[in-house]
Structure formats: structure tokens, C-alpha cells
Design a protein around this motif. Sequence first.
Motif, PDB file in Angstrom:
ATOM      1  N   SER A 298      22.639  -7.223  57.780  1.00 55.78           N
ATOM      2  CA  SER A 298      23.028  -5.676  57.926  1.00 55.78           C
ATOM      3  C   SER A 298      24.409  -5.647  58.581  1.00 55.78           C
ATOM      4  O   SER A 298      25.275  -4.866  58.370  1.00 55.78           O
ATOM      5  N   LEU A 302      26.249  -3.875  55.777  1.00 59.46           N
ATOM      6  CA  LEU A 302      26.698  -2.554  56.432  1.00 59.46           C
ATOM      7  C   LEU A 302      28.070  -2.337  57.254  1.00 59.46           C
ATOM      8  O   LEU A 302      28.884  -1.385  57.026  1.00 59.46           O
ATOM      9  N   TYR A 433      18.311   1.914  53.505  1.00 58.14           N
ATOM     10  CA  TYR A 433      19.334   2.493  53.689  1.00 58.14           C
ATOM     11  C   TYR A 433      19.526   3.398  52.476  1.00 58.14           C
ATOM     12  O   TYR A 433      19.791   4.608  52.798  1.00 58.14           O
ATOM     13  N   ALA A 437      20.025   7.789  52.407  1.00 64.21           N
ATOM     14  CA  ALA A 437      21.292   7.891  52.268  1.00 64.21           C
ATOM     15  C   ALA A 437      21.483   9.168  51.456  1.00 64.21           C
ATOM     16  O   ALA A 437      20.794   9.887  51.084  1.00 64.21           O
ATOM     17  N   GLY A 445      21.372   7.090  56.874  1.00 69.43           N
ATOM     18  CA  GLY A 445      20.698   5.879  56.507  1.00 69.43           C
ATOM     19  C   GLY A 445      20.942   4.697  57.320  1.00 69.43           C
ATOM     20  O   GLY A 445      20.333   3.733  57.365  1.00 69.43           O
ATOM     21  N   LEU A 446      22.156   4.659  57.928  1.00 69.27           N
ATOM     22  CA  LEU A 446      22.491   3.678  59.065  1.00 69.27           C
ATOM     23  C   LEU A 446      21.539   3.269  59.957  1.00 69.27           C
ATOM     24  O   LEU A 446      21.099   2.143  60.305  1.00 69.27           O
ATOM     25  N   ALA A 449      18.307   1.555  58.687  1.00 66.80           N
ATOM     26  CA  ALA A 449      18.817   0.110  58.269  1.00 66.80           C
ATOM     27  C   ALA A 449      18.998  -0.778  59.485  1.00 66.80           C
ATOM     28  O   ALA A 449      18.529  -1.691  59.379  1.00 66.80           O
TER      29      ALA A 449
END
Length: 501
Positions: A298, A302, A433, A437, A445-446, A449
Motif C-alpha cells: 500500500s 497508494l 480501495y 473509491a 477509499g484510502l 485500504a
Amino acid sequence: MSSRDTRPTTRSPQLPTDLPPNAGRAATGIAIVLVAQLMLVLDATVVNVALPRIDADLGFGPASLSWILNAYTLAFGGLLLLGGRLGDVFGRLKVFEAGLAVFTLGSALGGLAQSPGQLIAARTLQGVGAALAAPGVLALLTTSAPDEAARNRAFALFGAVSSGGASIGLLLGGLLTDVGSWRWTLFINVPIGIAVLLLAPRYVDETARRPGRFDVVGAFTATFGAVSLVWALIGTPEHGWTSARTIGGFAVGLALLALLARTEVRHPHPMVQPHLVRNRARVAALAVMALVIGANLSMFFLVVQYVQGVLGFGPMTAGAAFLPFSLGIFAISRVTPQLLPRLGARMMILAGSAALAVAYAWLSTIGTDDTYLAAVFGPMLIAGLATGVVFMPITATVLGGVEPEHAGSASGLLQTTQQLGSAVGVAAIVSVYAAGAVPGEFVPGLQAAFLTSAAFAAAAVVVAALALPARSPRPVQIAEEELEAVAVEGVAAEGVAVEAA
């Protein structure tokens, strides 16, 4: 008085005058092997930031662009067990050199590619070469080091290079792409590979060959079983967990691995020794490694998008944003050889995994109005320190007690586990995520995640607490006679794992 005067003389192996006669040659050999390892890891991420330029130049299109990454991942992950066994049978230096030559050739062809098909083929060739070279890296470090202290330092540096190299690759890739061309992210491997190939025979000793009948069925089932599982996992973000592609890939992979297990218990010279997976501590350490790598994905997948898409960083600045992670790993690698015999592998793995969970829980709080220093720097530094703490004791636990003739197989098993863990991590993180989203926005979504990554790290804490022994029978420093033979394959796959992102 005389006995007191003579004691310092007999107990000062650290002094330059008492260094082994071959210490200089050994240090050079270790440096050469570590340079090769750094090149393999850098290649896993150096291409990532250049993907938009590659797409514009060669016209890949969104559907096929990911295969620049996936082709390398599939070849590398699928052939690791075979590469490890070939090193056991034919000599690890010989197989290492062959793999490095193939990798260097693939890099040159990739830099010269004029079509998507040519570049994907070159990336596949790079993966084949990396799979042959990587399992022997720490075996060669082991045989090059003149004593146990030097081996432990080499192991720590290997962990630092393998882990930190992934984020250094992002920085180097951004620099090469900004000031030159995406082709230099591949061409840079050519002079390094040639230099290592010329110098390695002079400074690195060959390991003993372990001749025996080759396990053809095991080689086939291990290779294609791993390829099938990785292929299914890297496609889940696009095709879904319940698609025919995913389910079919899992079914074929598991069937081949079941055939592998049946073959290995009957073959006199199996590809994977059954006793390697019967040891509870070894299996637990493998599981922890897979979970830690899955969690770390991640960070790469991300955060690199967050700093570019939300904070407005360019490719080179985005690569520089990962320096706290790399510097944290390199800093802690200086002390892990001293911590290992004092704290034990279990305590270090528990502490590192717990810190990693905290880092990703912190990252889950980032938003659109945050700054890099306020929201990213701190958790990234903690994640780097934590990763540096866990990798060396995990490697020592996995390879402890492995017979010399099976060292390459154990190394391949460790990296194959890492590949599967990385593929699972990418699939899970991307799926989570995507579920939260919002079109046109990146931050929604972060949170879910990054909390998934924190859950991976927390699961590693649970596994270590329940399955690892409270104290190693031979405190985490593998016995001298074992270290001379054991190939310790560390965390190169973490860098390679970023390819799947």
C-alpha cells in the motif's frame, strides 16, 4: 600481570592487524554481490514512474500497459524455485552469472524496444534472469564472508538493499525519466550487469555442487503452479475475485501444487524438500514475511499516487518522497546484527510488525488538505524502521538448520512465498480501495485500504506470537558450520512485488 597483558592480544580479532588474510577480497566480493542485488531490486520499481512516458511513446493502451510490470512478476515468481534448485545442483555462482547475463540482455533489449510486444518480451526475459540470479545471492554472501560477524553484517546490508532499493528505484526512475528518457530506466542495468559479470569470478568463490537426479515433474509443477497463482492474483483488481479467469487460475495453480506435494514426498531428489515445510517456526516466519510484504504494498501503490495526484509532486519529487522509508531501513540495518542475539527473532518480529501496523493506521487518516510532512513523512519513516527490524530475523528463522545441499531450494521457497504474499497484498488492497473509491477523487477509499494494510501487519503479530518459539535454541545467530553452507535469500521480492502494483 603477564596473563593480563597477553589477553588483549588473543582477543582482538576486530583489529586490522588480526583480520583474516582474505578479508579485503571477501569485502569486495560481498560488495559486488550486493550491487547485483540492488540492480535486481531497483528494476522492480525504476520503470513504474516511467509508465506514462512508455505508453505515449509505444502506444500500449490502458489494458496492456500493466503487462510491462506483470510480465516481470510472472517470470520471476514462477521460476524462483527452479532457479534455487539449479544453483544447488550446478553451483550458485555459475547459475547467478547465467541469470545476471540473461537479465542484462533483457534490459538492453527492453531499452531498444520499438513495440509493446518487444518490450513485454524483454521484461519477461528480465524476470527469467532475475529468478535464476536471485536465489543464490545470499548463498554467495555467506561463502564470501570471512567470519560470522561479517556474515551478519552482510545479511543486514542485504535486507537494507532489498527493502530500501524499491523506494530508491522510484527516485532513480523519476530522475532518469525527467532528465532523459524512459529507455534509460532499462539501459542503466547494462553497464552495471557487465561490471558485475566481469568482477564476480575474481572476487566471489563458487559453492560446492550437489549433483543428483533432477526432479523434472517437481520443476514443472512448482513453476507453473506458482505462475498460475500469481497470474490469477494480479488480475483480480481488473477481473474480480469471482471471475472465471481468477477461479480457473486458482484451480489450476492449487492442482499443480497438490501434484508437487505428492511428487516431492516420493522423489529421491525433490525440488522442494518436504521437511522444509514441516517446521512450525519456518512456516510461521514464511507467513509473517508474506503478510509484511503484503502490507507494505500500500505504501508504494497508494502513496505514490497520493503525492502526485493530490499533493502535486512530479515524478522525481515523488520518488524522493520515499526516502524516509529507505533511510529508515538503512539506519536500522546498522544495529540489527547486534539486536538479533540480544532480543531474539521472535521479539524483533513482534515489535517490527506492531510498529508497521501503527504506521499504516496513521496513514489511514490522510486527507486532501494534508501536507507531506504532516501526513506522510512520519508513518513512512516508522514503516521503514519497522521493515528493517523484521526482515533479518525472519530470514534467519526461515533458513536456520537448512542442509547445505538444500539451501538454494529454501531460498527459492522464501522468495516464492514473498511473491504470492505480494500478489495477495496488491489484490486485496486494490479491491478494498476500489470498493470505497469515488469517481474523480483519489482520497475516498484510502482509509479502508490503509487499514487493510494495518490488518495484514496485525495478522503478522498474531502469527509470530502464536507460532514462533520464545527463544531460538541457538540464539538467532545460525551456528558457524551452518552459516558456511546456508543460502539466505532475503527480501528482493518486496521490490519485485511493487511491479504488481
